[in-house]
Design an enzyme around this catalytic site. Structure first.
Site, PDB file in Angstrom:
ATOM      1  N   ASP A  35      49.663 108.861  48.507  1.00  0.00           N
ATOM      2  CA  ASP A  35      50.956 109.509  48.309  1.00  0.00           C
ATOM      3  C   ASP A  35      51.621 108.819  47.125  1.00  0.00           C
ATOM      4  O   ASP A  35      51.348 107.648  46.841  1.00  0.00           O
ATOM      5  CB  ASP A  35      51.825 109.380  49.568  1.00  0.00           C
ATOM      6  CG  ASP A  35      52.942 110.418  49.618  1.00  0.00           C
ATOM      7  OD1 ASP A  35      52.863 111.351  50.425  1.00  0.00           O
ATOM      8  OD2 ASP A  35      53.907 110.295  48.815  1.00  0.00           O
ATOM      9  N   THR A  63      50.727 124.996  52.024  1.00  0.00           N
ATOM     10  CA  THR A  63      50.980 126.438  52.054  1.00  0.00           C
ATOM     11  C   THR A  63      51.345 126.895  50.640  1.00  0.00           C
ATOM     12  O   THR A  63      52.326 126.393  50.071  1.00  0.00           O
ATOM     13  CB  THR A  63      52.142 126.736  53.018  1.00  0.00           C
ATOM     14  OG1 THR A  63      51.810 126.186  54.293  1.00  0.00           O
ATOM     15  CG2 THR A  63      52.380 128.233  53.139  1.00  0.00           C
ATOM     16  N   GLU A  81      46.919 125.151  57.250  1.00  0.00           N
ATOM     17  CA  GLU A  81      47.165 124.440  58.508  1.00  0.00           C
ATOM     18  C   GLU A  81      48.293 125.122  59.269  1.00  0.00           C
ATOM     19  O   GLU A  81      49.283 125.516  58.673  1.00  0.00           O
ATOM     20  CB  GLU A  81      47.534 122.983  58.170  1.00  0.00           C
ATOM     21  CG  GLU A  81      47.635 122.094  59.351  1.00  0.00           C
ATOM     22  CD  GLU A  81      46.382 122.128  60.217  1.00  0.00           C
ATOM     23  OE1 GLU A  81      45.268 121.950  59.709  1.00  0.00           O
ATOM     24  OE2 GLU A  81      46.536 122.351  61.447  1.00  0.00           O
ATOM     25  N   GLY A 122      68.743 132.925  69.829  1.00  0.00           N
ATOM     26  CA  GLY A 122      69.651 131.792  69.747  1.00  0.00           C
ATOM     27  C   GLY A 122      70.117 131.597  68.328  1.00  0.00           C
ATOM     28  O   GLY A 122      70.450 132.565  67.630  1.00  0.00           O
ATOM     29  N   GLY A 161      64.664 127.583  61.468  1.00  0.00           N
ATOM     30  CA  GLY A 161      64.869 126.764  60.280  1.00  0.00           C
ATOM     31  C   GLY A 161      63.612 125.965  60.043  1.00  0.00           C
ATOM     32  O   GLY A 161      62.519 126.378  60.434  1.00  0.00           O
ATOM     33  N   CYS A 205      59.270 125.277  56.889  1.00  0.00           N
ATOM     34  CA  CYS A 205      58.192 126.251  56.728  1.00  0.00           C
ATOM     35  C   CYS A 205      58.620 127.706  56.874  1.00  0.00           C
ATOM     36  O   CYS A 205      58.509 128.476  55.920  1.00  0.00           O
ATOM     37  CB  CYS A 205      57.071 125.936  57.710  1.00  0.00           C
ATOM     38  SG  CYS A 205      56.257 124.369  57.331  1.00  0.00           S
ATOM     39  N   LYS A 260      64.705 121.691  65.250  1.00  0.00           N
ATOM     40  CA  LYS A 260      64.233 122.043  66.597  1.00  0.00           C
ATOM     41  C   LYS A 260      63.992 120.721  67.326  1.00  0.00           C
ATOM     42  O   LYS A 260      64.024 119.652  66.698  1.00  0.00           O
ATOM     43  CB  LYS A 260      62.955 122.878  66.522  1.00  0.00           C
ATOM     44  CG  LYS A 260      61.780 122.124  65.937  1.00  0.00           C
ATOM     45  CD  LYS A 260      60.518 122.915  66.106  1.00  0.00           C
ATOM     46  CE  LYS A 260      59.316 122.093  65.692  1.00  0.00           C
ATOM     47  NZ  LYS A 260      58.065 122.779  65.913  1.00  0.00           N
TER      48      LYS A 260
HETATM   49  N1  LIG Z   1      55.275 120.083  58.143  1.00  0.00           N
HETATM   50  C1  LIG Z   1      54.377 120.810  58.800  1.00  0.00           C
HETATM   51  O1  LIG Z   1      54.279 120.755  60.036  1.00  0.00           O
HETATM   52  C2  LIG Z   1      53.446 121.720  58.056  1.00  0.00           C
HETATM   53  C3  LIG Z   1      52.509 122.470  58.765  1.00  0.00           C
HETATM   54  C4  LIG Z   1      51.637 123.322  58.078  1.00  0.00           C
HETATM   55  C5  LIG Z   1      51.730 123.401  56.691  1.00  0.00           C
HETATM   56  N2  LIG Z   1      52.674 122.675  56.032  1.00  0.00           N
HETATM   57  C6  LIG Z   1      52.669 122.736  54.568  1.00  0.00           C
HETATM   58  O2  LIG Z   1      52.158 121.479  54.135  1.00  0.00           O
HETATM   59  C7  LIG Z   1      52.722 121.088  52.890  1.00  0.00           C
HETATM   60  C8  LIG Z   1      53.361 119.724  53.045  1.00  0.00           C
HETATM   61  O3  LIG Z   1      54.431 119.827  53.938  1.00  0.00           O
HETATM   62  P1  LIG Z   1      55.093 118.541  54.610  1.00  0.00           P
HETATM   63  O4  LIG Z   1      55.972 119.050  55.677  1.00  0.00           O
HETATM   64  O5  LIG Z   1      54.053 117.546  54.935  1.00  0.00           O
HETATM   65  O6  LIG Z   1      55.978 118.005  53.383  1.00  0.00           O
HETATM   66  P2  LIG Z   1      56.494 116.514  53.162  1.00  0.00           P
HETATM   67  O7  LIG Z   1      57.584 116.617  52.155  1.00  0.00           O
HETATM   68  O8  LIG Z   1      56.747 115.847  54.457  1.00  0.00           O
HETATM   69  O9  LIG Z   1      55.243 115.759  52.494  1.00  0.00           O
HETATM   70  C9  LIG Z   1      54.776 115.999  51.214  1.00  0.00           C
HETATM   71  C10 LIG Z   1      54.258 114.686  50.660  1.00  0.00           C
HETATM   72  O10 LIG Z   1      53.580 114.918  49.433  1.00  0.00           O
HETATM   73  C11 LIG Z   1      53.826 113.784  48.603  1.00  0.00           C
HETATM   74  N3  LIG Z   1      53.495 114.114  47.206  1.00  0.00           N
HETATM   75  C12 LIG Z   1      54.160 114.926  46.349  1.00  0.00           C
HETATM   76  N4  LIG Z   1      53.513 114.978  45.170  1.00  0.00           N
HETATM   77  C13 LIG Z   1      52.401 114.196  45.292  1.00  0.00           C
HETATM   78  C14 LIG Z   1      51.337 113.864  44.430  1.00  0.00           C
HETATM   79  N5  LIG Z   1      51.273 114.349  43.179  1.00  0.00           N
HETATM   80  N6  LIG Z   1      50.362 113.039  44.874  1.00  0.00           N
HETATM   81  C15 LIG Z   1      50.424 112.536  46.139  1.00  0.00           C
HETATM   82  N7  LIG Z   1      51.416 112.826  47.003  1.00  0.00           N
HETATM   83  C16 LIG Z   1      52.386 113.648  46.587  1.00  0.00           C
HETATM   84  C17 LIG Z   1      55.292 113.477  48.847  1.00  0.00           C
HETATM   85  O11 LIG Z   1      55.647 112.180  48.425  1.00  0.00           O
HETATM   86  C18 LIG Z   1      55.376 113.676  50.360  1.00  0.00           C
HETATM   87  O12 LIG Z   1      55.125 112.472  51.054  1.00  0.00           O
HETATM   88  C19 LIG Z   1      53.677 122.229  52.536  1.00  0.00           C
HETATM   89  O13 LIG Z   1      52.982 123.144  51.747  1.00  0.00           O
HETATM   90  C20 LIG Z   1      54.021 122.849  53.878  1.00  0.00           C
HETATM   91  O14 LIG Z   1      54.428 124.181  53.753  1.00  0.00           O
HETATM   92  C21 LIG Z   1      53.512 121.823  56.665  1.00  0.00           C
HETATM   93  O1  LIG Z   2      61.408 131.217  70.475  1.00  0.00           O
HETATM   94  C1  LIG Z   2      61.725 130.520  69.499  1.00  0.00           C
HETATM   95  C2  LIG Z   2      60.785 129.697  68.835  1.00  0.00           C
HETATM   96  C3  LIG Z   2      61.217 128.982  67.706  1.00  0.00           C
HETATM   97  N1  LIG Z   2      62.505 129.066  67.281  1.00  0.00           N
HETATM   98  C4  LIG Z   2      62.925 128.340  66.065  1.00  0.00           C
HETATM   99  O2  LIG Z   2      61.997 128.618  65.041  1.00  0.00           O
HETATM  100  C5  LIG Z   2      61.902 127.521  64.145  1.00  0.00           C
HETATM  101  C6  LIG Z   2      60.468 127.177  63.866  1.00  0.00           C
HETATM  102  O3  LIG Z   2      59.855 126.630  65.033  1.00  0.00           O
HETATM  103  P1  LIG Z   2      58.313 126.173  65.029  1.00  0.00           P
HETATM  104  O4  LIG Z   2      57.485 127.315  64.616  1.00  0.00           O
HETATM  105  O5  LIG Z   2      58.027 125.540  66.323  1.00  0.00           O
HETATM  106  O6  LIG Z   2      58.376 125.037  63.915  1.00  0.00           O
HETATM  107  P2  LIG Z   2      57.503 124.576  62.674  1.00  0.00           P
HETATM  108  O7  LIG Z   2      57.081 123.176  62.935  1.00  0.00           O
HETATM  109  O8  LIG Z   2      58.305 124.870  61.453  1.00  0.00           O
HETATM  110  O9  LIG Z   2      56.166 125.460  62.674  1.00  0.00           O
HETATM  111  C7  LIG Z   2      56.020 126.635  61.898  1.00  0.00           C
HETATM  112  O10 LIG Z   2      55.760 126.332  60.544  1.00  0.00           O
HETATM  113  C8  LIG Z   2      54.591 125.493  60.347  1.00  0.00           C
HETATM  114  C9  LIG Z   2      54.519 125.153  58.869  1.00  0.00           C
HETATM  115  O11 LIG Z   2      54.055 126.216  58.110  1.00  0.00           O
HETATM  116  C10 LIG Z   2      53.380 126.264  60.832  1.00  0.00           C
HETATM  117  O12 LIG Z   2      52.214 125.475  60.609  1.00  0.00           O
HETATM  118  C11 LIG Z   2      53.545 126.624  62.300  1.00  0.00           C
HETATM  119  O13 LIG Z   2      52.429 127.401  62.737  1.00  0.00           O
HETATM  120  C12 LIG Z   2      54.842 127.412  62.482  1.00  0.00           C
HETATM  121  O14 LIG Z   2      55.060 127.658  63.864  1.00  0.00           O
HETATM  122  C13 LIG Z   2      62.721 126.395  64.769  1.00  0.00           C
HETATM  123  O15 LIG Z   2      63.964 126.317  64.100  1.00  0.00           O
HETATM  124  C14 LIG Z   2      62.912 126.827  66.213  1.00  0.00           C
HETATM  125  O16 LIG Z   2      64.125 126.364  66.752  1.00  0.00           O
HETATM  126  C15 LIG Z   2      63.428 129.874  67.946  1.00  0.00           C
HETATM  127  O17 LIG Z   2      64.590 129.976  67.541  1.00  0.00           O
HETATM  128  N2  LIG Z   2      63.011 130.580  69.061  1.00  0.00           N
END
Ligand SMILES: NC(=O)c1ccc[n+]([C@@H]2O[C@H](COP(=O)([O-])OP(=O)(O)OC[C@H]3O[C@@H](n4cnc5c(N)ncnc54)[C@H](O)[C@@H]3O)[C@@H](O)[C@H]2O)c1
Ligand SMILES: O=c1ccn([C@@H]2O[C@H](COP(=O)(O)OP(=O)(O)O[C@H]3O[C@H](CO)[C@@H](O)[C@H](O)[C@H]3O)[C@@H](O)[C@H]2O)c(=O)[nH]1
Length: 454
Positions: free
Chosen positions: A32, A124, A154, A259, A263, A266, A329
Site C-alpha cells: 500500500d 470495482t 469482489e 429506513g 450509504g 460502494c 451500517k
Molecule cells: N470495501 C469493501 O467492502 C469492498 C468490497 C468489494 C469491492 N470493493 C472495491 O474495492 C476497491 C477498494 O475499496 P476499499 O473499500 O478497500 O477502499 P480503501 O480506501 O479502504 O482502500 C484502498 C487502498 O488502496 C491504497 N492505494 C491507493 N493507491 C495505491 C497504489 N498506487 N498502490 C498501492 N496502494 C494504493 C490506499 O492507500 C488504500 O489503503 C474499490 O474499488 C471498491 O469499490 C470494496
Molecule cells: O435491507 C437493507 C440492507 C442494507 N441497507 C443499507 O444498505 C447499505 C449497504 O449495505 P451492505 O450492502 O451490507 O454494505 P456494503 O459493505 O457496502 O456492501 C455492498 O457493497 C460492497 C462493495 O461493492 C459489495 O461487495 C457488497 O456485495 C454490497 O452488498 C447500508 O447503508 C445499509 O444500511 C438497508 O438500508 N436496508
C-alpha cells in the site's frame, strides 16, 4: 502447497483479501502507498474495524505467511500473480469512478516484473478498464515479459468481509486465456472444492457483473423506501408490507428493509458508475431509472431531517439532538457516504447541538465531520436531549433500556430511522416514538398500533 501472491492496496478490501488468501494457504505480500497503514498491518494490527479480520491478520503475520510493504519491487520479486485492490472512489464530478489509483498501481508494478505475470483486478471499475490496463501493460512490460490482465470482482460486505470472502456466493473470473483460468482455479481450489459456484467469462462482463450487482441491490432498497414514502402518505404499514412481499421467494426479504437508505463506499458510487458506464457506450436510456433510485435514497435522509424538525416544533436551533450511530451500517467503522453522519451534519447546520455516539465509528466520523460532539456512550449522548435519533442499527441499541434513558433526557422523544427498535417498549416507558416511513407517523395503521399501552 500454496502459491506466492501479491496484493496491491490494503484498505478494507485489500487487507481482507490478503488475510483470506493467507488463510487459504498462500504466501502473501501486500503493498500500500500509505506507510502508516502498512506499518500497522505488518505488525499484525488492523487499522480499521472489521469483525474476525484482526485475528486472521495477527495469526498470519505472526506465522510469516502474510507481510506488508510499501515497496512494489518486493511484490514483483515475490509473486507472479497480483491482485489489485486499490480504491476507485467517485470522481468529483459525481458520476464515474476515479480509476487513477488502479492505473498508477499497475504502472508502478509492471516495469519491475521479470517473468510472466497475471494481474487480477478486484477493485470495482467501469467496463473496459481491464482492456485499457492490458494495453498499458503491453507498453510498460520489460521486453520478453508477458502480462495478462484478468478481472475477478469482489462481492464482500463490510462487517461480514471475512465470512463473505471465505464462503462466497460465487466467484467470477473474467479472463482471456485458459492458463489464467487454471491459475485462478488453483488459487481458489479450497473454495471450489467446497462447491462455490464459479462463472468464467470475459473481463468486460466480469466488470459489469459487479456494477450490476450493486445497482440491483440499490434498486431493491429504493423500491422498499419508495413503498415507505407511499405508506406514509397513504397510512399503510411499510414493515408489514415488505414482510408480506419478502415471503414471495422470488422477491425475498434481504435488502428490503426500509429506513434511512443505503450509504457506504460502494452502493451509491457503483450505482452512479453503472449509469456513467452505460452513457459512455451510448446506452444511457437503459439505466435512466437509476437516477430515481439514487433520488429516492437521498430523500430518506431529507425526510429524517424533516421529521426531526417536526419533532422539535419546527426548529432544532440550540436543541440538543442525540444521534445513535455514525457508521453507514452496523459492524463497521466506515463512514463513507454514511446516511447517519449526513443527517447528523445537516442537523448541526440547522443549529442543533448534536451529540453522536457510535460503538466503533466515533473516530472515523470525527475526521469527516469534526464539528459534532462525539461521546463515549449512549447515556452521554442522550443526556439533556430534546430528541434522540436512531440512525445506525447496532445490536446494542436494540437492547437499550428506555426507562433508564427516560430519566436522562430533556424530552422523551425518539425517531427510529432504521425501524429496528421495539416501539411498544419505548412507548410503555413513556417515550414519544416515531419511525421513518413505517407505522405511526400520525396514521392509524392497525389494531396492534392502536392497542393502549399496558
Ligand atoms: N470495501 C469493501 O467492502 C469492498 C468490497 C468489494 C469491492 N470493493 C472495491 O474495492 C476497491 C477498494 O475499496 P476499499 O473499500 O478497500 O477502499 P480503501 O480506501 O479502504 O482502500 C484502498 C487502498 O488502496 C491504497 N492505494 C491507493 N493507491 C495505491 C497504489 N498506487 N498502490 C498501492 N496502494 C494504493 C490506499 O492507500 C488504500 O489503503 C474499490 O474499488 C471498491 O469499490 C470494496
Ligand atoms: O435491507 C437493507 C440492507 C442494507 N441497507 C443499507 O444498505 C447499505 C449497504 O449495505 P451492505 O450492502 O451490507 O454494505 P456494503 O459493505 O457496502 O456492501 C455492498 O457493497 C460492497 C462493495 O461493492 C459489495 O461487495 C457488497 O456485495 C454490497 O452488498 C447500508 O447503508 C445499509 O444500511 C438497508 O438500508 N436496508
Amino acid at each position: 502447497m500454496g502459491a506466492r501472491l501479491g496484493v496491491i492496496g490494503a484498505g478494507y478490501l485489500g487487507a481482507t483479501q490478503a488475510a483470506c488468501l493467507a488463510e487459504l494457504g498462500h504466501d502473501v505480500v501486500a503493498a500500500d502507498v500509505d506507510a502508516a497503514k502498512v506499518k500497522a498491518l505488518d505488525a499484525g494490527v488492523l487499522p480499521f474495524f472489521e469483525p474476525r479480520l484482526a485475528d486472521l491478520l495477527y495469526r498470519h503475520t505472526s506465522s510469516g505467511r502474510l507481510r506488508f510493504t510499501t515497496d512494489l519491487a518486493e511484490l514483483a520479486d515475490h509473486a507472479d500473480v497480483h491482485f489489485v485492490c486499490v480504491g476507485t472512489p467517485q470522481r468529483p464530478d459525481g458520476a464515474a469512478a476515479d480509476t487513477s489509483h488502479v492505473f498508477s498501481a499497475v504502472a508502478d508494478l509492471v516495469p519491475r516484473l521479470t517473468r510472466a505475470t497475471l494481474v487480477v483486478g478486484k477493485s470495482t471499475v467501469p467496463v473496459g478498464t481491464a482492456a485499457q490496463l492490458g494495453e498499458l501493460c503491453d507498453r510498460l512490460a520489460p521486453p520478453g515479459v508477458a502480462v495478462e490482465v484478468a478481472w475477478s470482482p469482489e462481492f464482500t460486505r463490510e462487517g461480514h468481509a471475512v465470512d463473505d470472502t471465505l464462503t462466497p456466493d460465487r466467484l467470477v473470473f473474467g479472463l482471456t486465456s485458459t492458463a489464467a483460468e487454471r491459475t485462478l482455479r488453483g488459487i481458489y481450489r479450497g473454495l471450489l472444492d467446497a462447491d462455490v459456484p464459479v462463472v468464467v467469462t470475459d473481463p468486460a462482463t466480469s466488470e459489469l457483473v459487479k456494477l450490476a450487482a450493486n445497482a440491483f441491490l440499490a434498486t431493491k432498497l429504493s423500491f422498499a423506501n419508495a413503498l415507505a414514502e407511499l405508506c406514509e402518505a397513504a397510512g399503510g404499514d411499510v414493515l408489514a408490507l415488505t414482510k408480506a412481499l419478502g415471503y414471495d421467494l422470488r422477491i425475498g426479504h434481504r435488502y428490503l428493509a426500509p429506513g434511512l437508505g443505503f450509504g457506504g463506499g460502494c452502493l451509491p458510487k457503483d450505482l452512479r458508475a453503472l449509469t456513467a458506464s452505460a452513457a459512455d457506450v451510448g446506452a444511457e436510456e437503459a439505466f435512466a431509472f437509476l437516477d430515481h433510485v439514487d433520488r429516492i435514497n437521498t430523500r430518506r435522509r431529507q425526510r429524517t431531517v424533516a421529521l426531526a424538525l417536526e419533532e422539535c416544533r419546527g426548529s432544532v436551533l440550540a436543541r440538543r439532538v442525540a444521534v445513535l450511530g455514525a457508521a453507514f451500517k452496523p459492524d463497521t467503522d466506515d463512514v463513507r457516504d454514511s446516511p447517519a453522519l449526513d443527517v447528523a451534519a445537516r442537523l448541526h447546520l440547522q443549529g442543533a447541538d448534536v451529540a453522536v455516539y457510535d460503538p466503533r465509528a466515533n473516530v472515523t466520523a470525527a475526521r469527516v465531520v469534526p464539528a459534532l460532539t462525539y461521546v463515549d456512550d449512549v447515556e452521554a449522548a442522550v443526556d439533556g436531549a430534546h430528541l434522540v435519533l436512531h440512525l445506525t442499527e447496532w445490536t446494542e441499541f436494540a437492547s437499550l433500556d428506555p426507562h433508564r434513558l427516560h430519566a436522562l433526557v430533556a424530552e422523551p422523544r425518539i425517531l427510529d430511522a432504521r425501524n429496528t427498535l421495539d416501539a411498544e417498549r419505548w412507548r410503555r416507558a413513556g417515550w414519544s416514538f416515531r419511525s421513518l416511513g413505517a407505522r405511526n407517523n400520525g396514521h392509524r395503521v392497525g389494531p396492534d398500533v392502536l392497542a393502549p399501552a399496558p
